[in-house]
Design a protein around this motif. Structure first.
Motif, PDB file in Angstrom:
ATOM      1  N   ALA A 191       0.860  -1.109  -0.082  1.00 40.48           N
ATOM      2  CA  ALA A 191       0.209  -0.353  -0.037  1.00 40.48           C
ATOM      3  C   ALA A 191       0.869   1.199  -0.243  1.00 40.48           C
ATOM      4  CB  ALA A 191      -1.334   0.362   1.289  1.00 40.48           C
ATOM      5  N   GLU A 192       1.844   0.987   0.486  1.00 35.71           N
ATOM      6  CA  GLU A 192       2.966   1.847   0.852  1.00 35.71           C
ATOM      7  C   GLU A 192       3.121   2.773  -0.442  1.00 35.71           C
ATOM      8  OE1 GLU A 192       6.392   1.595   1.991  1.00 35.71           O
ATOM      9  OE2 GLU A 192       5.916   0.534   4.321  1.00 35.71           O
ATOM     10  N   SER A 193       2.883   2.114  -1.546  1.00 34.93           N
ATOM     11  CA  SER A 193       3.642   2.569  -3.398  1.00 34.93           C
ATOM     12  C   SER A 193       2.445   2.994  -3.793  1.00 34.93           C
ATOM     13  CB  SER A 193       4.460   1.890  -3.763  1.00 34.93           C
ATOM     14  OG  SER A 193       4.265   0.623  -4.185  1.00 34.93           O
ATOM     15  N   GLY A 194       0.878   2.674  -3.530  1.00 37.61           N
ATOM     16  CA  GLY A 194       0.138   2.945  -4.591  1.00 37.61           C
ATOM     17  C   GLY A 194      -1.384   4.063  -4.415  1.00 37.61           C
ATOM     18  N   ASP A 195      -2.415   3.631  -4.798  1.00 38.64           N
ATOM     19  CA  ASP A 195      -2.971   4.718  -5.270  1.00 38.64           C
ATOM     20  C   ASP A 195      -4.627   4.514  -4.742  1.00 38.64           C
ATOM     21  OD1 ASP A 195      -5.120   6.558  -6.338  1.00 38.64           O
ATOM     22  OD2 ASP A 195      -4.763   6.710  -7.291  1.00 38.64           O
ATOM     23  N   ASP A 241      -2.201  -0.364  -6.216  1.00 37.22           N
ATOM     24  CA  ASP A 241      -3.216   0.222  -5.701  1.00 37.22           C
ATOM     25  C   ASP A 241      -4.535  -1.061  -5.115  1.00 37.22           C
ATOM     26  OD1 ASP A 241      -1.819   2.611  -7.161  1.00 37.22           O
ATOM     27  OD2 ASP A 241      -2.830   1.250  -9.357  1.00 37.22           O
ATOM     28  N   LEU A 242      -4.750  -1.587  -5.777  1.00 41.98           N
ATOM     29  CA  LEU A 242      -5.149  -2.646  -5.180  1.00 41.98           C
ATOM     30  C   LEU A 242      -5.299  -2.695  -3.230  1.00 41.98           C
ATOM     31  CD1 LEU A 242      -6.152  -6.106  -7.502  1.00 41.98           C
ATOM     32  CD2 LEU A 242      -7.785  -4.525  -6.936  1.00 41.98           C
ATOM     33  N   ALA A 243      -3.996  -2.953  -3.059  1.00 46.24           N
ATOM     34  CA  ALA A 243      -3.897  -2.618  -1.513  1.00 46.24           C
ATOM     35  C   ALA A 243      -3.951  -1.428  -1.062  1.00 46.24           C
ATOM     36  CB  ALA A 243      -1.747  -3.460  -1.451  1.00 46.24           C
ATOM     37  N   GLY A 281      -0.824   2.732   8.224  1.00 47.11           N
ATOM     38  CA  GLY A 281      -1.756   3.402   7.388  1.00 47.11           C
ATOM     39  C   GLY A 281      -2.494   3.722   8.658  1.00 47.11           C
ATOM     40  N   PHE A 282      -3.023   2.835   9.760  1.00 44.81           N
ATOM     41  CA  PHE A 282      -4.153   2.906  10.270  1.00 44.81           C
ATOM     42  C   PHE A 282      -3.759   3.516  11.283  1.00 44.81           C
ATOM     43  CE2 PHE A 282      -6.128   0.815  14.304  1.00 44.81           C
ATOM     44  CZ  PHE A 282      -7.480   1.317  14.023  1.00 44.81           C
ATOM     45  N   ARG A 283      -1.913   3.302  12.130  1.00 41.15           N
ATOM     46  CA  ARG A 283      -1.477   4.128  13.211  1.00 41.15           C
ATOM     47  C   ARG A 283      -1.774   5.194  12.990  1.00 41.15           C
ATOM     48  NH1 ARG A 283       1.847   0.128  16.003  1.00 41.15           N
ATOM     49  NH2 ARG A 283       3.311   1.547  16.570  1.00 41.15           N
TER      50      ARG A 283
END
Ligand code: KG4
Length: 338
Positions: A191-195, A241-243, A281-283
């Protein structure tokens, strides 16, 4: 005289032992089981066997790192449940044997209380701890609960999932993407590199403070199924992007109920706990929300988000101070509420 508690955790696939002195952590040893990776999930029978192999060396190492002998211990705290019964039996039997051998109290701990009370583990004398009452959003592979924590012994569930837990949503969707188990950490990394705005998945409409994640799981599955029909390489070409979009949706669902819970209760402190609270992301989302709401955020160190005996020793310490001792005849329980 100081209170020296040995904690033992064996509820799932981590064998862990920790020592705390008066609430101050001296050691926390965790042996994670790699054997399950090949099966795409935890195999209960294998977990019990590996706990049997690990428990003696793990406890010995925890005592060694703490620099204490077993004869110095004041009590043995252990996870009684919830968890896998065979796994729990290993820790329970070991804790009982040790308590009998040393003639010291046995303290049984609810694993979920451990996650909530992990915020009271101090690694340094001047480490701060939350103020009661506070809210703890407990998110793991088995639970998604908003808990109002009034004291170490008085916790009220304000809302919880009516179907899957948030961790299950991460893991099951990750599996659909072909990622290994447990998928949560892989989604986090991708997810770090996704949209996160690229794909939209359905969010539940549940009254009150309860959660639901099964609709999201189905929506994710159908999106991928339809897209793969058009383009067989769709998943491989859109992993990040999915993640990111999946993670963003799960976080939105979690925050959509945390916000009103904080407003309705008026608490000034908000904590998170459980495996999913390791998610970057949650943190960040919880920290940002707390900043905006003017409440104090308690984000646990990552080593205290997954199963660990430090939290068991901590919860056991609170019970020990009240002389709430366990019964040598008590059996573990697979299911129990907070
Ligand atoms: O509390 P926990 O260790 O034990 C169970 O309740 O089983 O939680 C495990 C869950 C798994 O679903 C795992 O995928 C999830 O926590 N998890 C994460 C992350 N690290 C662990 N989910 C999202 N992002 C992470 N970084």
């Amino acid at each position: 005289m100081s209170d020296l508690i040995l904690g033992i955790e064996s509820s799932c696939d981590d064998t862990s032992a920790a020592v705390i002195r008066d609430g101050l952590l001296l050691s926390n040893v965790i042996a994670s089981q790699k054997v399950h990776e090949a099966y795409g999930g935890v195999v209960p029978e294998l977990a019990s066997r590996v706990h049997q192999q690990n428990i003696v060396p793990v406890v010995s190492e925890a005592l060694r790192q703490a620099g204490v002998g077993k004869e110095d211990l004041s009590a043995i705290a252990y996870t009684r449940g919830p968890g896998l019964l065979g796994s729990l039996h290993v820790g329970t039997s070991f804790a009982k044997g040790m308590a009998i051998g040393l003639d010291i109290p046995l303290v049984d701990v609810n694993h979920l209380h451990g996650h909530v009370l992990s915020h009271f583990i101090r690694e340094k004398e001047d480490d701060e701890v939350p103020e009661f009452p506070f809210i703890c959003l407990l998110v793991s592979g088995g639970n998604s609960q908003i808990v109002l924590v009034k004291s170490p012994f008085d916790m009220e569930i304000l809302g919880q999932t009516i179907d899957d837990a948030a961790g299950e949503a991460f893991d099951k969707c990750a599996k659909v993407m072909g990622l290994p188990y447990p998928g949560g950490p892989h989604i986090d990394r991708l997810a770090e590199s996704g949209d996160q705005t690229r794909f939209r998945f359905s969010k539940p409409h549940i009254a009150g403070l309860d959660y639901s994640f099964s609709g999201l799981k189905t929506s994710f599955l159908y999106t991928l199924r339809d897209a793969v029909r058009e383009d067989p390489q769709f998943v491989e070409n859109n992993m990040a992007d999915l993640a990111a979009s999946l993670q963003h949706t799960i976080i939105e669902i979690l925050l959509d109920k945390l916000r009103p819970a904080v407003r309705q209760t008026g608490v000034r402190h908000v904590a998170i706990g459980g495996g999913v609270s390791a998610n970057s992301g949650f943190r960040k989302a919880v920290a940002d929300f707390c900043d905006e709401a003017g409440v104090r955020a308690w984000i646990p160190a990552r080593k205290f988000t997954t199963d660990n005996a430090a939290m068991v020793a901590m919860a056991g310490y609170f019970k020990f101070k009240r002389k709430e001792f366990g019964d040598l005849g008590s059996a573990p329980f697979a299911r129990v509420s907070i």
